[in-house]
Design a protein around this motif. Structure first.
Motif, PDB file in Angstrom:
ATOM      1  N   UNK A   1       0.837  -1.192   0.000  1.00  0.00           N
ATOM      2  CA  UNK A   1       0.000   0.000   0.000  1.00  0.00           C
ATOM      3  C   UNK A   1       0.878   1.250   0.000  1.00  0.00           C
ATOM      4  N   UNK A   2       2.002   1.201   0.716  1.00  0.00           N
ATOM      5  CA  UNK A   2       2.913   2.346   0.782  1.00  0.00           C
ATOM      6  C   UNK A   2       3.419   2.709  -0.615  1.00  0.00           C
ATOM      7  N   UNK A   3       3.865   1.717  -1.400  1.00  0.00           N
ATOM      8  CA  UNK A   3       4.374   1.988  -2.744  1.00  0.00           C
ATOM      9  C   UNK A   3       3.270   2.501  -3.666  1.00  0.00           C
ATOM     10  N   UNK A   4       2.065   1.959  -3.499  1.00  0.00           N
ATOM     11  CA  UNK A   4       0.946   2.396  -4.320  1.00  0.00           C
ATOM     12  C   UNK A   4       0.582   3.844  -4.012  1.00  0.00           C
ATOM     13  N   UNK A   5       0.514   4.187  -2.725  1.00  0.00           N
ATOM     14  CA  UNK A   5       0.192   5.563  -2.331  1.00  0.00           C
ATOM     15  C   UNK A   5       1.290   6.538  -2.738  1.00  0.00           C
ATOM     16  N   UNK A   6       2.543   6.116  -2.642  1.00  0.00           N
ATOM     17  CA  UNK A   6       3.665   6.983  -3.012  1.00  0.00           C
ATOM     18  C   UNK A   6       3.835   7.075  -4.527  1.00  0.00           C
ATOM     19  N   UNK A   7       3.145   6.182  -5.266  1.00  0.00           N
ATOM     20  CA  UNK A   7       3.255   6.095  -6.713  1.00  0.00           C
ATOM     21  C   UNK A   7       4.708   5.902  -7.144  1.00  0.00           C
TER      22      UNK A   7
ATOM     23  N   UNK B   1       8.907  -7.942 -12.684  1.00  0.00           N
ATOM     24  CA  UNK B   1       8.879  -6.727 -11.878  1.00  0.00           C
ATOM     25  C   UNK B   1       8.447  -5.554 -12.751  1.00  0.00           C
ATOM     26  N   UNK B   2       7.509  -4.756 -12.243  1.00  0.00           N
ATOM     27  CA  UNK B   2       7.006  -3.597 -12.975  1.00  0.00           C
ATOM     28  C   UNK B   2       7.098  -2.352 -12.110  1.00  0.00           C
ATOM     29  N   UNK B   3       7.511  -1.230 -12.678  1.00  0.00           N
ATOM     30  CA  UNK B   3       7.480   0.022 -11.917  1.00  0.00           C
ATOM     31  C   UNK B   3       6.037   0.367 -11.542  1.00  0.00           C
ATOM     32  N   UNK B   4       5.831   0.877 -10.342  1.00  0.00           N
ATOM     33  CA  UNK B   4       4.488   1.222  -9.861  1.00  0.00           C
ATOM     34  C   UNK B   4       3.798   2.180 -10.824  1.00  0.00           C
ATOM     35  N   UNK B   5       4.526   3.138 -11.371  1.00  0.00           N
ATOM     36  CA  UNK B   5       3.901   4.091 -12.281  1.00  0.00           C
ATOM     37  C   UNK B   5       3.315   3.380 -13.498  1.00  0.00           C
ATOM     38  N   UNK B   6       3.992   2.342 -14.006  1.00  0.00           N
ATOM     39  CA  UNK B   6       3.443   1.561 -15.121  1.00  0.00           C
ATOM     40  C   UNK B   6       2.183   0.815 -14.697  1.00  0.00           C
ATOM     41  N   UNK B   7       2.177   0.286 -13.478  1.00  0.00           N
ATOM     42  CA  UNK B   7       1.004  -0.427 -12.964  1.00  0.00           C
ATOM     43  C   UNK B   7      -0.185   0.532 -12.874  1.00  0.00           C
ATOM     44  N   UNK B   8       0.058   1.717 -12.356  1.00  0.00           N
ATOM     45  CA  UNK B   8      -1.008   2.713 -12.232  1.00  0.00           C
ATOM     46  C   UNK B   8      -1.528   3.103 -13.615  1.00  0.00           C
TER      47      UNK B   8
END
Length: 177
Positions: free
Chosen positions: A68-74, A85-92
């Motif tokens: 959740x921390x990585x998702x909130x921090x984007x 492995x995918x960068x969070x920004x790509x997931x978003x």
């Protein structure tokens, strides 16, 4: 693709003079044009639905696990069920794309998705599969020495086989070849 005057639409409706003028304005390298054409083709095929709608009973989509921390921090890294492995920004960005359907598993409190089916159903449900992917040990096949991702195997009754009275409950299921 950056030319606002470039003709769009089916080739049968194209004006030959407009196409020729657009080609002269195109500053992309041949390799970049091939890449853009291939990318457009793949996008059309994926959006058309011609490749099917399910894979081993699951909707065809990217399933990732992150904090959740990585998702909130984007920022940070997410892991797919096959280990990529995918960068969070790509997931978003993928989750925000048009037509994407998302599932979010948050562990702490329960949701309305039933994960304990007892003897009412033999095969693991979609909710159980998705919850298993995010659980400890749920990312890989449980067979000793097997390194297959859970997205490529089936869910099996671990404690007691279904034929012997096993339950289709989330805490009784494991991914296995």
């Amino acid at each position: 693709p950056d030319d606002p005057e470039s003709p769009v639409g089916p080739i049968t409706m194209a004006n030959a003079e407009q196409v020729a003028a657009a080609a002269l304005r195109d500053e992309r390298s041949p390799a970049q044009r091939n890449h853009d054409a291939f990318s457009a083709l793949l996008g059309q095929v994926l959006e058309s639905g011609m490749l099917g709608n399910t894979h081993r009973g699951l909707p065809i989509q990217v399933i990732v696990t992150t904090s959740l921390h990585e998702l909130e921090a984007q920022a940070g890294i997410a892991q797919t069920t096959s280990g990529t492995l995918l960068p969070i920004q790509d997931v978003i960005n993928m989750a925000a794309s048009a037509g994407a359907s998302q599932y979010l598993a948050v562990f702490g409190d329960h949701t309305s998705v039933p994960l304990y089916l007892g003897r009412s159903k033999r095969i693991a449900s979609l909710g159980q599969r998705l919850a298993s992917f995010a659980s400890p040990g749920g990312k890989m096949c449980s067979a000793p020495g097997c390194n297959q991702p859970a997205s490529r195997v089936q869910m099996h009754h671990a404690a007691k086989d279904w034929a012997d009275g096993g339950l289709t409950d989330i805490d009784q299921l494991v991914p296995a070849c």
